[in-house]
Design an enzyme around this catalytic site. Structure first.
Site, PDB file in Angstrom:
ATOM      1  N   GLU A  13      -1.990  94.725  13.635  1.00  0.00           N
ATOM      2  CA  GLU A  13      -2.510  96.071  13.890  1.00  0.00           C
ATOM      3  C   GLU A  13      -2.750  96.868  12.616  1.00  0.00           C
ATOM      4  O   GLU A  13      -3.086  98.056  12.684  1.00  0.00           O
ATOM      5  CB  GLU A  13      -1.538  96.825  14.793  1.00  0.00           C
TER       6      GLU A  13
ATOM      7  N   HIS B 135      -6.358  97.945  28.745  1.00  0.00           N
ATOM      8  CA  HIS B 135      -6.114  98.817  27.587  1.00  0.00           C
ATOM      9  C   HIS B 135      -5.604 100.172  28.068  1.00  0.00           C
ATOM     10  O   HIS B 135      -6.207 101.219  27.787  1.00  0.00           O
ATOM     11  CB  HIS B 135      -7.404  98.991  26.774  1.00  0.00           C
TER      12      HIS B 135
ATOM     13  N   GLY C  48      -0.790 101.281  20.863  1.00  0.00           N
ATOM     14  CA  GLY C  48       0.235 100.257  21.068  1.00  0.00           C
ATOM     15  C   GLY C  48      -0.108  99.182  22.067  1.00  0.00           C
ATOM     16  O   GLY C  48       0.772  98.408  22.469  1.00  0.00           O
ATOM     17  N   ASN C  49      -1.377  99.089  22.479  1.00  0.00           N
ATOM     18  CA  ASN C  49      -1.742  98.113  23.502  1.00  0.00           C
ATOM     19  C   ASN C  49      -1.543  96.672  23.035  1.00  0.00           C
ATOM     20  O   ASN C  49      -1.048  95.829  23.790  1.00  0.00           O
ATOM     21  CB  ASN C  49      -3.194  98.328  23.938  1.00  0.00           C
TER      22      ASN C  49
ATOM     23  N   ARG D 283       1.535  91.616  23.432  1.00  0.00           N
ATOM     24  CA  ARG D 283       2.234  90.445  22.882  1.00  0.00           C
ATOM     25  C   ARG D 283       3.687  90.387  23.348  1.00  0.00           C
ATOM     26  O   ARG D 283       4.241  89.298  23.535  1.00  0.00           O
ATOM     27  CB  ARG D 283       2.110  90.454  21.358  1.00  0.00           C
TER      28      ARG D 283
END
Length: 282
Positions: free
Chosen positions: A47, A180, A185-186, A191
């Site tokens: 990210e 989404h 933080g998606n 994960r």
């Protein structure tokens, strides 16, 4: 189509993993801590987090790293806590529901949200990936997000035991990302959800790498289904990463078993000292 032979091979590798004796408590704790570190470092790096692996580890141990972005530091703190929450869910055998999804995101974004009330709250505006045209947006409209999340939970309940565990985990990740549902933080949440699904079925945590090449491969696999919703490329991608992880874990367990057997044979001490269940006199 999903590579069914690969999924069958993963089942074989998992059976091999289960056949080995477990690591002792100290080695298991070290392996679990290393796995957690790899997850926090790589998932944040995907990210855009700029902290090194060593800096990430220091922050996870409570050490302040000077002259580093406060946001990057807090992302480590948040994801570390969210990882622990995921592990608690696995230990207590919690079924996936909307509250769990909200709470994972709530922890992931708690310290980096400008307004903490937004952590775990569904987004109110439409968003799209910067790399796709407006008319090909794979993300759900904001108004549909609550219903899409409900559909995801229903899908999970129906398919958690029907699909191969790796296929289920990959599709859970993919479906979540296309919704989404949160403002931030998606990816990290997805994960964690994927690994929650893997671990509750006895598979090891699969850490997707954050270096540029592997990050691009991961994004490409996700985006392969943007136009037609075909999840197969992403399932195959996660299957490959699971294979790598299982092979590495089996190598560790096989080495441990060999080391124990060799230690039992290579000694001149009387049998008392070769019996691991007896206390050794000092």
């Amino acid at each position: 189509m999903v590579d069914r032979k690969k999924l069958a091979w993963l089942t074989t590798l998992k059976k091999e993993m289960d056949s080995y004796r477990p690591l002792d408590e100290s080695q298991l704790a070290a392996l679990e801590q290393e796995t957690k570190l790899e997850h926090v470092f790589n998932s944040n790096k995907i990210e855009g987090n700029t902290l090194s692996r060593n800096e990430t580890e220091a922050i996870m141990r409570g050490v302040t790293v000077n002259e580093k972005s406060l946001k990057d530091t807090l992302e480590v703190v948040d994801l570390s806590e969210a990882y622990d929450y995921m592990q608690d869910l696995i230990t207590t055998k919690q079924p996936l529901n909307k509250t769990i999804i909200r709470d994972i995101n709530r922890i992931v974004t708690y310290n980096t949200s400008r307004d903490r009330s937004n952590a775990g709250a569904f987004r109110a505006i439409n968003v799209r990936p910067s790399s796709v045209p407006l008319d090909e947006n794979p993300y759900a409209d904001a108004v549909d997000v609550p219903f899409k999340v409900d559909e995801l939970v229903d899908w999970s309940r129906e398919n958690a035991t029907k699909l191969h565990p790796v296929e289920y985990a990959a599709k859970l990740h993919y479906k979540f990302v296309t919704i989404h549902p949160f403002a931030d933080g998606n990816g990290r949440t997805a994960r964690l959800l994927m690994n929650f699904a893997l671990a509750e079925n006895g598979y090891p945590i699969v850490n997707l790498k954050g270096d540029e090449q592997q990050r691009n491969s991961y994004i490409d696999a996700l985006e392969a289904g943007n136009k037609d919703g075909n999840m197969d490329p992403f399932v195959d991608y996660i299957a490959d990463k699971t294979e790598e992880t299982l092979i590495q874990r089996n190598e560790i367990l096989a080495r441990n078993e060999k080391n124990i057997e060799e230690a039992a044979k290579e000694t001149n001490l009387r049998p008392k000292f070769r019996d691991n269940e007896n206390d050794i006199e000092r």
